[in-house]
Scaffold this motif. Sequence first.
Motif, PDB file in Angstrom:
ATOM      1  N   ASP A   1       0.712  -1.209  -0.102  1.00 14.51           N
ATOM      2  CA  ASP A   1       0.086  -0.169  -0.077  1.00 14.51           C
ATOM      3  C   ASP A   1       0.877   1.333  -0.210  1.00 14.51           C
ATOM      4  O   ASP A   1       2.011   1.257   0.746  1.00 14.51           O
ATOM      5  CB  ASP A   1      -0.976   0.028   1.371  1.00 14.51           C
ATOM      6  N   PRO A   2       0.397   2.445  -0.623  1.00 13.07           N
ATOM      7  CA  PRO A   2       1.292   3.407  -0.553  1.00 13.07           C
ATOM      8  C   PRO A   2       1.632   4.040   0.717  1.00 13.07           C
ATOM      9  O   PRO A   2       2.749   4.639   0.731  1.00 13.07           O
ATOM     10  CB  PRO A   2       0.382   4.516  -1.447  1.00 13.07           C
TER      11      PRO A   2
ATOM     12  N   LYS B   1      -6.103   1.658 -18.455  1.00 10.04           N
ATOM     13  CA  LYS B   1      -6.958   1.975 -17.114  1.00 10.04           C
ATOM     14  C   LYS B   1      -8.221   2.580 -17.415  1.00 10.04           C
ATOM     15  O   LYS B   1      -9.082   2.520 -16.849  1.00 10.04           O
ATOM     16  CB  LYS B   1      -5.833   2.428 -16.093  1.00 10.04           C
TER      17      LYS B   1
ATOM     18  N   ALA C   1      -6.499   7.781  -9.300  1.00  8.75           N
ATOM     19  CA  ALA C   1      -6.101   6.330  -9.285  1.00  8.75           C
ATOM     20  C   ALA C   1      -7.274   5.466  -9.289  1.00  8.75           C
ATOM     21  O   ALA C   1      -7.680   4.810  -8.031  1.00  8.75           O
ATOM     22  CB  ALA C   1      -5.340   6.258  -7.680  1.00  8.75           C
TER      23      ALA C   1
ATOM     24  N   CYS D   1      -7.787  12.038   1.267  1.00  9.71           N
ATOM     25  CA  CYS D   1      -7.442  10.527   1.481  1.00  9.71           C
ATOM     26  C   CYS D   1      -6.174  10.469   1.340  1.00  9.71           C
ATOM     27  O   CYS D   1      -5.427   9.783   2.182  1.00  9.71           O
ATOM     28  CB  CYS D   1      -8.412   9.697   0.631  1.00  9.71           C
ATOM     29  N   GLY D   2      -5.470  10.750   0.201  1.00 12.98           N
ATOM     30  CA  GLY D   2      -4.255  10.471   0.153  1.00 12.98           C
ATOM     31  C   GLY D   2      -3.504  11.589  -1.102  1.00 12.98           C
ATOM     32  O   GLY D   2      -4.339  12.180  -1.843  1.00 12.98           O
ATOM     33  N   LEU D   3      -2.134  11.210  -1.174  1.00 19.06           N
ATOM     34  CA  LEU D   3      -1.409  12.596  -1.927  1.00 19.06           C
ATOM     35  C   LEU D   3      -0.475  11.646  -2.716  1.00 19.06           C
ATOM     36  O   LEU D   3       0.920  11.969  -2.690  1.00 19.06           O
ATOM     37  CB  LEU D   3      -0.977  13.677  -1.234  1.00 19.06           C
ATOM     38  N   VAL D   4      -0.673  10.656  -3.290  1.00 21.41           N
ATOM     39  CA  VAL D   4       0.231   9.702  -3.879  1.00 21.41           C
ATOM     40  C   VAL D   4       1.440  10.415  -4.728  1.00 21.41           C
ATOM     41  O   VAL D   4       2.566   9.839  -4.622  1.00 21.41           O
ATOM     42  CB  VAL D   4      -0.139   8.458  -4.260  1.00 21.41           C
TER      43      VAL D   4
ATOM     44  N   VAL E   1      -3.021  16.411 -11.061  1.00 17.53           N
ATOM     45  CA  VAL E   1      -4.579  16.262 -10.925  1.00 17.53           C
ATOM     46  C   VAL E   1      -5.369  17.165 -10.366  1.00 17.53           C
ATOM     47  O   VAL E   1      -6.425  17.956 -10.771  1.00 17.53           O
ATOM     48  CB  VAL E   1      -4.913  14.796 -10.493  1.00 17.53           C
TER      49      VAL E   1
ATOM     50  N   LEU F   1       4.411   0.608  -7.607  1.00 18.03           N
ATOM     51  CA  LEU F   1       3.222   1.021  -7.092  1.00 18.03           C
ATOM     52  C   LEU F   1       3.010   2.462  -6.858  1.00 18.03           C
ATOM     53  O   LEU F   1       2.060   3.177  -7.454  1.00 18.03           O
ATOM     54  CB  LEU F   1       2.655   0.551  -5.630  1.00 18.03           C
TER      55      LEU F   1
ATOM     56  N   HIS G   1      -4.378  11.130 -16.963  1.00 18.01           N
ATOM     57  CA  HIS G   1      -3.639  12.429 -16.228  1.00 18.01           C
ATOM     58  C   HIS G   1      -2.193  12.654 -17.128  1.00 18.01           C
ATOM     59  O   HIS G   1      -1.909  13.614 -16.672  1.00 18.01           O
ATOM     60  CB  HIS G   1      -3.601  12.352 -14.936  1.00 18.01           C
TER      61      HIS G   1
ATOM     62  N   GLY H   1      -7.460   1.545  -8.989  1.00 19.50           N
ATOM     63  CA  GLY H   1      -6.717   0.963  -7.716  1.00 19.50           C
ATOM     64  C   GLY H   1      -7.881   0.593  -6.682  1.00 19.50           C
ATOM     65  O   GLY H   1      -8.940   0.951  -6.977  1.00 19.50           O
TER      66      GLY H   1
ATOM     67  N   GLY I   1      -3.940   6.672 -14.913  1.00 20.52           N
ATOM     68  CA  GLY I   1      -2.804   6.623 -15.951  1.00 20.52           C
ATOM     69  C   GLY I   1      -2.579   5.732 -17.101  1.00 20.52           C
ATOM     70  O   GLY I   1      -2.667   4.642 -16.983  1.00 20.52           O
TER      71      GLY I   1
ATOM     72  N   PHE J   1      -8.679  12.234   6.686  1.00 30.23           N
ATOM     73  CA  PHE J   1      -9.108  11.115   7.471  1.00 30.23           C
ATOM     74  C   PHE J   1      -7.984   9.942   7.513  1.00 30.23           C
ATOM     75  O   PHE J   1      -7.453   9.910   6.487  1.00 30.23           O
ATOM     76  CB  PHE J   1     -10.481  10.712   7.245  1.00 30.23           C
ATOM     77  N   ILE J   2      -7.984   9.289   8.678  1.00 28.77           N
ATOM     78  CA  ILE J   2      -7.253   8.261   8.614  1.00 28.77           C
ATOM     79  C   ILE J   2      -7.877   6.906   9.142  1.00 28.77           C
ATOM     80  O   ILE J   2      -8.584   7.041  10.247  1.00 28.77           O
ATOM     81  CB  ILE J   2      -6.107   8.228   9.608  1.00 28.77           C
TER      82      ILE J   2
HETATM   83  P1  NDP Z   1      -3.611   2.432  -6.034  1.00 28.40           P
HETATM   84  O1  NDP Z   1      -3.331   0.649  -5.938  1.00 28.40           O
HETATM   85  O2  NDP Z   1      -4.380   3.082  -6.688  1.00 28.40           O
HETATM   86  O3  NDP Z   1      -1.897   2.854  -6.125  1.00 28.40           O
HETATM   87  C1  NDP Z   1      -1.597   4.120  -6.273  1.00 28.40           C
HETATM   88  C2  NDP Z   1      -1.938   4.814  -7.658  1.00 28.40           C
HETATM   89  O4  NDP Z   1      -1.747   6.212  -7.724  1.00 28.40           O
HETATM   90  C3  NDP Z   1      -0.963   4.319  -8.940  1.00 28.40           C
HETATM   91  O5  NDP Z   1      -1.414   2.829  -9.435  1.00 28.40           O
HETATM   92  C4  NDP Z   1      -1.236   5.415  -9.735  1.00 28.40           C
HETATM   93  O6  NDP Z   1      -2.446   5.243 -10.635  1.00 28.40           O
HETATM   94  C5  NDP Z   1      -1.586   6.440  -8.980  1.00 28.40           C
HETATM   95  N1  NDP Z   1      -0.510   7.562  -9.247  1.00 28.40           N
HETATM   96  C6  NDP Z   1       0.730   7.437  -8.728  1.00 28.40           C
HETATM   97  N2  NDP Z   1       1.630   8.432  -9.096  1.00 28.40           N
HETATM   98  C7  NDP Z   1       0.577   9.451  -9.432  1.00 28.40           C
HETATM   99  C8  NDP Z   1       0.562  10.707  -9.977  1.00 28.40           C
HETATM  100  N3  NDP Z   1       1.761  11.768 -10.084  1.00 28.40           N
HETATM  101  N4  NDP Z   1      -0.362  11.446 -10.481  1.00 28.40           N
HETATM  102  C9  NDP Z   1      -1.412  10.837 -10.520  1.00 28.40           C
HETATM  103  N5  NDP Z   1      -1.807   9.530 -10.147  1.00 28.40           N
HETATM  104  C10 NDP Z   1      -0.405   8.779  -9.540  1.00 28.40           C
HETATM  105  O7  NDP Z   1      -3.276   2.843  -4.363  1.00 28.40           O
HETATM  106  P2  NDP Z   1      -4.554   2.617  -3.183  1.00 28.40           P
HETATM  107  O8  NDP Z   1      -5.908   2.604  -4.019  1.00 28.40           O
HETATM  108  O9  NDP Z   1      -4.060   1.576  -2.105  1.00 28.40           O
HETATM  109  O10 NDP Z   1      -4.631   4.078  -2.791  1.00 28.40           O
HETATM  110  C11 NDP Z   1      -5.141   5.344  -2.943  1.00 28.40           C
HETATM  111  C12 NDP Z   1      -4.698   6.579  -2.191  1.00 28.40           C
HETATM  112  O11 NDP Z   1      -5.567   6.272  -0.838  1.00 28.40           O
HETATM  113  C13 NDP Z   1      -3.498   6.753  -1.646  1.00 28.40           C
HETATM  114  O12 NDP Z   1      -3.025   7.914  -1.631  1.00 28.40           O
HETATM  115  C14 NDP Z   1      -3.362   6.137  -0.465  1.00 28.40           C
HETATM  116  O13 NDP Z   1      -2.107   6.623   0.301  1.00 28.40           O
HETATM  117  C15 NDP Z   1      -4.533   6.476   0.155  1.00 28.40           C
HETATM  118  N6  NDP Z   1      -5.182   6.007   1.452  1.00 28.40           N
HETATM  119  C16 NDP Z   1      -5.555   6.317   2.319  1.00 28.40           C
HETATM  120  C17 NDP Z   1      -5.846   5.874   3.541  1.00 28.40           C
HETATM  121  C18 NDP Z   1      -6.444   6.786   4.575  1.00 28.40           C
HETATM  122  O14 NDP Z   1      -6.913   6.508   5.770  1.00 28.40           O
HETATM  123  N7  NDP Z   1      -6.583   7.968   4.649  1.00 28.40           N
HETATM  124  C19 NDP Z   1      -6.246   4.399   3.436  1.00 28.40           C
HETATM  125  C20 NDP Z   1      -5.653   3.645   2.318  1.00 28.40           C
HETATM  126  C21 NDP Z   1      -5.286   4.401   1.360  1.00 28.40           C
HETATM  127  P3  NDP Z   1      -2.488   5.719 -12.090  1.00 28.40           P
HETATM  128  O15 NDP Z   1      -1.654   4.708 -12.749  1.00 28.40           O
HETATM  129  O16 NDP Z   1      -3.847   5.423 -12.704  1.00 28.40           O
HETATM  130  O17 NDP Z   1      -2.035   7.026 -12.282  1.00 28.40           O
END
Ligand code: NDP
Length: 337
Positions: free
Chosen positions: A44-45, A179, A150, A240-243, A223, A321, A195, A153, A175, A275-276
Amino acid sequence: NRQIQLAARPHGAPVDSDFKLAESAIPKIKDGEVLLRTIYLSLDPYMRGRMSASESYAVPLEIGEPMLGGTVSRVEASQNNEFKVGEWVLSFAGWQDYVVSTGEGLTKLGDNPVKPSYALGIMGMPGFTAYMGLLDIGKPKAGDTLVVAAATGPVGSTVGQIGKIKGCHVVGVAGGAEKCQYAVDVLGFDACIDHKADDFAEQLAAACPKGIDIYFENVGGKVFDGVMPLLNTGARIPLCGLVSQYNLTEANAGPDRLSQLMGLILVKRITVRGFIIFDDYASEYPTFAKDMTTWLAQGKIKYREQLVDGLENAPQAFMGLLEGENFGKLVIRIGDD
Ligand code: NDP
């Protein structure tokens, strides 16, 4: 017992030398303990954050510690009356073959679960995150426009599909063409924008003719730049997240736009709430599990996993990932069931 440890703190994107494969004897159990053998490991991220020393909502890993993570494991040996050999459990064994547990914090999955790995994805942390973030913070209404990135995902795909169940106009961001096509054809999104396209912002605007009421924030960066001008008055942003930011080593280039963002939040009365999942919503899990079980049985929610074989392949898969190389929920299959 093979174990993948944090060997060094990454600077930017993690590299091979940040991980180390170590081997030791299979640990022995004492009275009251169980020995767990890992079958599936969730990647997970959030794990990227734990590799850094910087302050977060959770304590960082120490160098030399095993990488952490949710696992589906089987009881290999037991000196604890609550657990019998062969039983399946949801645990937090991390990136290793075996771990000793007192039984605390383990969730039983039964003797013969149909899809044991689902406990790490759609029925587990990511699915629950999508459900609570969207329903409690996003507050979807029929006719709302919902945007989520995402999109294929485990979190994004679930957010969008629940959005459709609630009657929203759902626009995914993902991406690449493959997808995006999956998000529309299989997940049933109304549109999905790549994106990586040069005209991403224009395409997003065209797909959201009535603006954006809910932006479920998973990625940040470019995005969010495209989303900002489209936000409607009263929009909700579950944060939720800022991957896209997790591997950054310095602030994004360009002018500081914080005051512009704050002004927008003010005049459009936008709700942004972080939120976490388990810290904020643990007691809601049974409600989620009931709804999700029903939706899966009815075929209203589709779920895609990417299974990678072998603990030794976990570092490479994890690095991918963070770059979008996964297609679906990334799970490492470590042991035979
Ligand atoms: P994913 O399996 O969707 O993996 C992350 C995806 O993010 C990648 O596959 C990619 O998809 C996308 N990504 C990566 N870099 C970029 C970029 N530069 N611009 C745009 N998209 C990008 O992850 P999850 O579904 O497990 O998690 C999604 C988010 O939720 C994350 O931010 C994670 O940290 C967050 N999270 C938060 C939780 C909380 O409690 N707040 C709990 C669980 C998850 P693509 O190829 O489509 O761009």
